[in-house]
Motif scaffolding. Sequence first.
Motif, PDB file in Angstrom:
ATOM      1  N   THR A   1      -2.218   7.254   1.823  1.00 17.93           N
ATOM      2  CA  THR A   1      -1.837   5.889   1.501  1.00 17.93           C
ATOM      3  C   THR A   1      -0.317   5.795   1.587  1.00 17.93           C
ATOM      4  OG1 THR A   1      -1.595   6.294  -0.858  1.00 17.93           O
ATOM      5  CG2 THR A   1      -3.793   5.653  -0.079  1.00 17.93           C
ATOM      6  N   ASP A   2       0.196   4.573   1.598  1.00 17.09           N
ATOM      7  CA  ASP A   2       1.645   4.394   1.654  1.00 17.09           C
ATOM      8  C   ASP A   2       2.330   5.021   0.442  1.00 17.09           C
ATOM      9  OD1 ASP A   2       0.370   2.412   0.129  1.00 17.09           O
ATOM     10  OD2 ASP A   2       1.977   0.975   0.423  1.00 17.09           O
ATOM     11  N   ALA A   3       1.718   4.907  -0.737  1.00 17.44           N
ATOM     12  CA  ALA A   3       2.311   5.487  -1.950  1.00 17.44           C
ATOM     13  C   ALA A   3       2.349   7.013  -1.865  1.00 17.44           C
ATOM     14  CB  ALA A   3       1.528   5.040  -3.179  1.00 17.44           C
ATOM     15  N   GLN A   4       1.273   7.626  -1.381  1.00 14.40           N
ATOM     16  CA  GLN A   4       1.241   9.077  -1.236  1.00 14.40           C
ATOM     17  C   GLN A   4       2.274   9.541  -0.217  1.00 14.40           C
ATOM     18  OE1 GLN A   4      -2.863   9.378  -0.121  1.00 14.40           O
ATOM     19  NE2 GLN A   4      -3.541   9.915  -2.197  1.00 14.40           N
ATOM     20  N   ALA A   5       2.411   8.804   0.882  1.00 15.37           N
ATOM     21  CA  ALA A   5       3.380   9.174   1.915  1.00 15.37           C
ATOM     22  C   ALA A   5       4.806   9.073   1.379  1.00 15.37           C
ATOM     23  CB  ALA A   5       3.211   8.278   3.140  1.00 15.37           C
ATOM     24  N   ARG A   6       5.095   8.030   0.599  1.00 16.94           N
ATOM     25  CA  ARG A   6       6.431   7.923   0.004  1.00 16.94           C
ATOM     26  C   ARG A   6       6.686   9.064  -0.969  1.00 16.94           C
ATOM     27  NH1 ARG A   6       5.059   2.501  -0.210  1.00 16.94           N
ATOM     28  NH2 ARG A   6       4.475   2.652  -2.402  1.00 16.94           N
ATOM     29  N   ARG A   7       5.681   9.404  -1.776  1.00 18.36           N
ATOM     30  CA  ARG A   7       5.815  10.485  -2.748  1.00 18.36           C
ATOM     31  C   ARG A   7       6.059  11.826  -2.065  1.00 18.36           C
ATOM     32  NH1 ARG A   7       0.929  10.261  -4.968  1.00 18.36           N
ATOM     33  NH2 ARG A   7       1.295   8.132  -5.624  1.00 18.36           N
ATOM     34  N   GLN A   8       5.361  12.068  -0.936  1.00 24.27           N
ATOM     35  CA  GLN A   8       5.511  13.334  -0.213  1.00 24.27           C
ATOM     36  C   GLN A   8       6.656  13.304   0.796  1.00 24.27           C
ATOM     37  OE1 GLN A   8       1.831  14.791   1.438  1.00 24.27           O
ATOM     38  NE2 GLN A   8       0.669  14.255  -0.400  1.00 24.27           N
ATOM     39  N   ARG A   9       7.327  12.150   0.896  1.00 30.01           N
ATOM     40  CA  ARG A   9       8.466  11.984   1.804  1.00 30.01           C
ATOM     41  C   ARG A   9       8.103  12.245   3.266  1.00 30.01           C
ATOM     42  NH1 ARG A   9      11.754   8.907   0.576  1.00 30.01           N
ATOM     43  NH2 ARG A   9      13.361   9.870   1.811  1.00 30.01           N
ATOM     44  N   VAL A  10       6.957  11.703   3.706  1.00 26.75           N
ATOM     45  CA  VAL A  10       6.557  11.815   5.109  1.00 26.75           C
ATOM     46  C   VAL A  10       6.261  10.428   5.651  1.00 26.75           C
ATOM     47  CG1 VAL A  10       5.639  14.154   4.979  1.00 26.75           C
ATOM     48  CG2 VAL A  10       4.125  12.249   4.507  1.00 26.75           C
ATOM     49  N   GLY A  11       6.555  10.225   6.906  1.00 30.01           N
ATOM     50  CA  GLY A  11       6.248   8.986   7.594  1.00 30.01           C
ATOM     51  C   GLY A  11       5.170   9.231   8.622  1.00 30.01           C
ATOM     52  N   GLY A  12       4.835   8.212   9.376  1.00 30.93           N
ATOM     53  CA  GLY A  12       3.840   8.380  10.424  1.00 30.93           C
ATOM     54  C   GLY A  12       3.404   7.040  10.984  1.00 30.93           C
ATOM     55  N   GLU A  13       2.252   7.046  11.631  1.00 31.09           N
ATOM     56  CA  GLU A  13       1.706   5.837  12.238  1.00 31.09           C
ATOM     57  C   GLU A  13       0.946   5.030  11.200  1.00 31.09           C
ATOM     58  OE1 GLU A  13      -1.296   4.493  15.853  1.00 31.09           O
ATOM     59  OE2 GLU A  13      -0.950   6.609  15.486  1.00 31.09           O
ATOM     60  N   VAL A  14       1.315   3.775  11.024  1.00 27.81           N
ATOM     61  CA  VAL A  14       0.647   2.899  10.076  1.00 27.81           C
ATOM     62  C   VAL A  14      -0.620   2.361  10.734  1.00 27.81           C
ATOM     63  CG1 VAL A  14       0.867   0.857   8.613  1.00 27.81           C
ATOM     64  CG2 VAL A  14       2.874   2.263   9.104  1.00 27.81           C
ATOM     65  N   LEU A  15      -1.785   2.814  10.279  1.00 24.44           N
ATOM     66  CA  LEU A  15      -3.046   2.431  10.905  1.00 24.44           C
ATOM     67  C   LEU A  15      -3.496   1.032  10.479  1.00 24.44           C
ATOM     68  CD1 LEU A  15      -5.045   5.762  10.624  1.00 24.44           C
ATOM     69  CD2 LEU A  15      -3.786   4.861  12.574  1.00 24.44           C
ATOM     70  N   CYS A  16      -3.541   0.791   9.152  1.00 22.16           N
ATOM     71  CA  CYS A  16      -4.066  -0.484   8.690  1.00 22.16           C
ATOM     72  C   CYS A  16      -3.586  -0.775   7.280  1.00 22.16           C
ATOM     73  CB  CYS A  16      -5.595  -0.493   8.728  1.00 22.16           C
ATOM     74  SG  CYS A  16      -6.359   0.748   7.674  1.00 22.16           S
ATOM     75  N   GLU A  17      -3.810  -2.016   6.854  1.00 21.26           N
ATOM     76  CA  GLU A  17      -3.570  -2.442   5.489  1.00 21.26           C
ATOM     77  C   GLU A  17      -4.884  -2.927   4.917  1.00 21.26           C
ATOM     78  OE1 GLU A  17      -0.700  -5.566   5.711  1.00 21.26           O
ATOM     79  OE2 GLU A  17       0.976  -4.171   6.043  1.00 21.26           O
ATOM     80  N   VAL A  18      -5.172  -2.539   3.682  1.00 15.80           N
ATOM     81  CA  VAL A  18      -6.416  -2.924   3.014  1.00 15.80           C
ATOM     82  C   VAL A  18      -6.059  -3.496   1.650  1.00 15.80           C
ATOM     83  CG1 VAL A  18      -8.661  -2.123   2.179  1.00 15.80           C
ATOM     84  CG2 VAL A  18      -7.625  -1.046   4.183  1.00 15.80           C
ATOM     85  N   TYR A  19      -6.641  -4.645   1.323  1.00 16.18           N
ATOM     86  CA  TYR A  19      -6.478  -5.221  -0.014  1.00 16.18           C
ATOM     87  C   TYR A  19      -7.612  -6.158  -0.312  1.00 16.18           C
ATOM     88  CZ  TYR A  19      -3.781  -8.508   2.906  1.00 16.18           C
ATOM     89  OH  TYR A  19      -3.348  -9.356   3.899  1.00 16.18           O
TER      90      TYR A  19
END
Length: 132
Positions: free
Chosen positions: A114-132
């Motif tokens: 998730t975006d929060a996990q990626a920010r916490r682990q300091r990694v970026g990548g390809e944004v596949l989708c948004e879910v809400y």
Amino acid sequence: MTMTDPIADLLTTIRNALIVKHDQTEAPASKQKIALCRVLRDQGYIRHYEVYDSPPGRTLRVFLAYNDQGVPAITKVRKISKPGRRVYRGADDLKPILNGLGVAIVSTSEGLLTDAQARRQRVGGEVLCEVY
């Protein structure tokens, strides 16, 4: 038939099943689709998923989540990165979706996060989708 964007196909299958209030839906399985369902399950957007063998290959069955009033847990799914236009973001560029009420699913070197996990682990990548 070749499929250009299997993730978009899975998201469309889930979206269509939610519109008609189905309890579950099925799609051809792949490692990335299974990882996507794992993230959706961990975030509470689906109840469960299972993979089983059926001709001609493996099939992914997704059990959809609804609340007590029958309102689906997923209200909107948006595909961000598409085959014609890939969208990549660094850890600093990943912003919360709807002030943290939704999630962006990011394909990183650490797997789908998730975006929060990626920010916490300091990694970026390809944004596949948004879910809400």
